[in-house]
Enzyme design. Structure first.
Site, PDB file in Angstrom:
ATOM      1  N   GLY A 131      29.162  19.344 -68.130  1.00 16.78           N
ATOM      2  CA  GLY A 131      29.085  17.908 -68.305  1.00 16.78           C
ATOM      3  C   GLY A 131      29.992  17.453 -69.434  1.00 16.78           C
ATOM      4  N   SER A 132      30.400  16.193 -69.391  1.00 16.46           N
ATOM      5  CA  SER A 132      31.215  15.635 -70.477  1.00 16.46           C
ATOM      6  C   SER A 132      30.293  15.186 -71.609  1.00 16.46           C
ATOM      7  CB  SER A 132      32.046  14.473 -69.952  1.00 16.46           C
ATOM      8  OG  SER A 132      32.956  14.930 -68.981  1.00 16.46           O
ATOM      9  N   GLY A 133      30.917  14.790 -72.713  1.00 10.21           N
ATOM     10  CA  GLY A 133      30.135  14.346 -73.862  1.00 10.21           C
ATOM     11  C   GLY A 133      30.010  15.422 -74.931  1.00 10.21           C
ATOM     12  N   HIS A 134      30.578  16.619 -74.640  1.00 12.61           N
ATOM     13  CA  HIS A 134      30.521  17.734 -75.584  1.00 12.61           C
ATOM     14  C   HIS A 134      31.881  17.997 -76.229  1.00 12.61           C
ATOM     15  CE1 HIS A 134      26.540  18.681 -74.140  1.00 12.61           C
ATOM     16  NE2 HIS A 134      26.969  18.811 -72.891  1.00 12.61           N
ATOM     17  N   HIS A 167      21.650  18.577 -75.144  1.00 14.43           N
ATOM     18  CA  HIS A 167      21.477  17.267 -74.518  1.00 14.43           C
ATOM     19  C   HIS A 167      20.252  16.590 -75.095  1.00 14.43           C
ATOM     20  CE1 HIS A 167      23.296  20.194 -71.791  1.00 14.43           C
ATOM     21  NE2 HIS A 167      24.159  19.235 -71.573  1.00 14.43           N
ATOM     22  N   ASP A 198      24.625  23.284 -63.049  1.00 11.54           N
ATOM     23  CA  ASP A 198      25.796  24.154 -63.069  1.00 11.54           C
ATOM     24  C   ASP A 198      25.558  25.391 -62.201  1.00 11.54           C
ATOM     25  OD1 ASP A 198      27.415  22.602 -64.887  1.00 11.54           O
ATOM     26  OD2 ASP A 198      26.047  23.212 -66.470  1.00 11.54           O
TER      27      ASP A 198
END
Lengths: 216, 330
Positions: free
Chosen positions: B54-57, B219, B110
């Protein structure tokens, strides 16, 4: 016998997409209590993209489901993209080529969707997932048919069982997915996937009910 | 919420666009706008090394695409797994005839999407092996290690796996080495403040003022305990204790240490933490061979930090020294 027309029922998927989009904030809110709060956002995005493609397409229920399922799988990741993607493409495969859909085919469709989900995920009933909605809904539908109830009555019982299944997740401890890390702290909250699954099954079944005609 | 965004639904699209413009000397986009590919990939004679998440990392995961590290990265929505198609496209882009290893973190989405992508790749005759990172100590007890999440230890797994692949090693050798790297990693996160997905608009969990969450996930998955905020020294001692009690390393073991901010913690505070982290690790008789401090694996604007300790042997030490050319140099 009651059946509904495949070609004339594509709009059911559009109505379903509208319900999911309406519930965008609600689904994210319940997901946010024990997940990361993006369930509504991702669902609305995927169903919205499908609705855009289907709006003026005037295609059958089978084709509409295939479009939706393929889109969810190729455009929406996370867990829900593959799970609902597989479910709708499996649904579509069973309906493909059928002019009318009777109760037996509807049941076959539901079972194919469930089998698809179980092939990629590892959840069981009681793990606080969408299976807690889907499995009792299918069981209720099959039981109603076995008791000789009409397609329409069986659809009503399916919806009631789906909603009861959704509500059962409040008292379940999550065993899989992000919420499972919480253990007992996942108690007292609805599962977002079980909730969206109840919306989907309700729209599908209410839609089918509305299109039912008595035949031969 | 005050953020630099255009449209909350286009955060990932816009991020990728800017990233590719900034780093055209290192990466490129393929046909799939959700796959970042190292500029020279595929490289003949080399096993492809892929990840995704996921993005945001950021800088994870895309910042680790580049020479001697990741060949391709599948990009998901914020905090949401990439699609099976994106993982599949990343695998295809990386394949140079020797197969592809997918090194990713242990999350339900994932796992499913990589599984489906692997099946698609098999139909094309591409051999794919996977390693699933599970370095987050607090996400499950030791007897259920297979349930633990993957966090910042993934960076060591990518570095080691990418470096091994660059030596021309076989697919199985690359897999085994990346597996060893993650098996040797343990991580812990401590959260002081929550993060917000722009499309949701409000924080999806709360950390009360004056408290901290020990064992928090990438998260915002709840940790093992919430307690009053302590001094940096006390927090660092707790972090080292949790990680090393789980690790159980013999005295004299050499280790690599990674202290990463979670997005909104100033870098200077990471150094304050590290001052005590270093002395606590040394006090246990371990030798720190390499140290990285910075925002290596973040969680949007979460306030907090993670500590990762990897036990080293000669092989891992050599591989950690291989030079990489990514936007995040490790």
């Amino acid at each position: 016998m009651q059946t509904f027309d495949n070609a004339a029922s594509g709009a059911i998927v559009l109505a379903m997409a509208e319900r999911i989009i309406e519930n965008r904030a609600y689904l994210s809110e319940i997901d946010g209590k024990i997940g990361d709060g993006d369930h509504g956002v991702n669902m609305a995005k995927g169903f919205g993209m499908a609705a855009d493609r289907l709006r003026d397409a005037n295609v059958s229920l089978a084709q509409s489901m295939d479009t939706l399922g393929t889109l969810l799988m190729s455009e929406i990741g996370g867990s829900m993209g593959p799970l609902y993607g597989v479910m709708f493409t499996e649904f579509a495969e069973v309906l493909e080529g059928a002019e009318t859909i009777d109760a037996a085919r509807y049941s076959k469709m539901l079972h194919a969707g469930l089998a698809g989900i179980q092939a990629i995920g590892s959840a069981k009933v009681g793990d606080k997932t969408l299976l807690d909605t889907l499995v009792p809904a299918i069981d209720a539908f099959d039981a109603a048919l076995a008791q000789g109830k009409s397609f329409s009555d069986a659809l009503g019982l399916l919806v009631a069982a789906a909603e009861a299944g959704r509500d059962s997740t409040i008292n379940l401890v999550a065993k899989i997915g992000r919420a499972s890390r919480l253990g007992d702290r996942s108690l007292g909250v609805l599962d977002a996937g079980a909730t969206s699954c109840a919306i989907i099954l309700k729209e599908l079944s209410v839609g089918a009910s509305g299109h039912l005609k008595a035949t031969g | 919420m005050q953020r630099f965004i255009n449209d909350p639904d286009l955060v990932v699209e816009d991020t990728v666009k800017g990233f590719v413009k900034a780093h055209a000397d290192i990466v490129r986009l393929g046909d799939n706008p959700r796959v970042i590919i190292a500029r020279d990939t595929p490289i003949a004679g080399k096993v492809g090394v892929v990840t995704g998440g996921g993005s945001g990392h950021e800088p994870a995961f895309i910042g680790y695409a580049g020479k001697n590290m990741l060949d391709a990265v599948a990009v998901g929505e914020l905090f949401s797994s990439p699609t099976a198609k994106s993982f599949y496209d990343a695998i295809k882009a990386s394949h140079a005839g020797k197969g592809v290893v997918v090194l990713y973190g242990n999350y339900a989405g994932d796992n499913m999407n990589v599984k489906m992508a692997t099946k698609l790749a098999a139909k094309d005759g591409i051999d794919v092996l996977t390693v699933v990172a599970n370095d987050d100590v607090c996400s499950a007890p030791p007897e259920e290690r297979e349930k633990r999440r993957g966090v910042a230890g993934e960076i060591f797994m990518w570095k080691v796996g990418g470096a091994k692949a660059a030596t021309g090693a076989s697919l199985e050798e690359v897999r085994a080495t990346a597996q060893k790297a993650i098996d040797n990693c343990r991580s812990i996160g401590v959260g002081l403040g929550p993060c917000t997905l722009p499309a949701v608009g409000h924080p999806n969990f709360q950390i009360e003022a004056g408290t901290m969450e020990v064992g928090i996930g990438h998260h915002g998955e709840p940790g093992v305990r919430v307690e009053p905020l302590k001094t940096a020294d006390a927090v660092a001692k707790d972090m080292v204790k949790i990680v090393l009690d789980d690790h159980n390393l013999p005295e004299g073991t050499e280790v690599a240490v990674l202290v990463s901010g979670l997005g909104a913690t100033p870098l200077n505070e990471l150094y304050i933490l590290h001052d005590t982290i270093e002395s606590e690790i040394a006090a246990r008789g371990l030798k720190i061979a390499k140290t990285w401090i910075g925002n290596y694996f973040t969680s949007l604007e979460m306030v907090g930090a993670t500590l990762t300790v990897m036990a080293l042997d000669d092989d891992l030490k050599t591989l950690l020294d291989v030079e990489t050319r990514c936007t995040m140099v490790l």
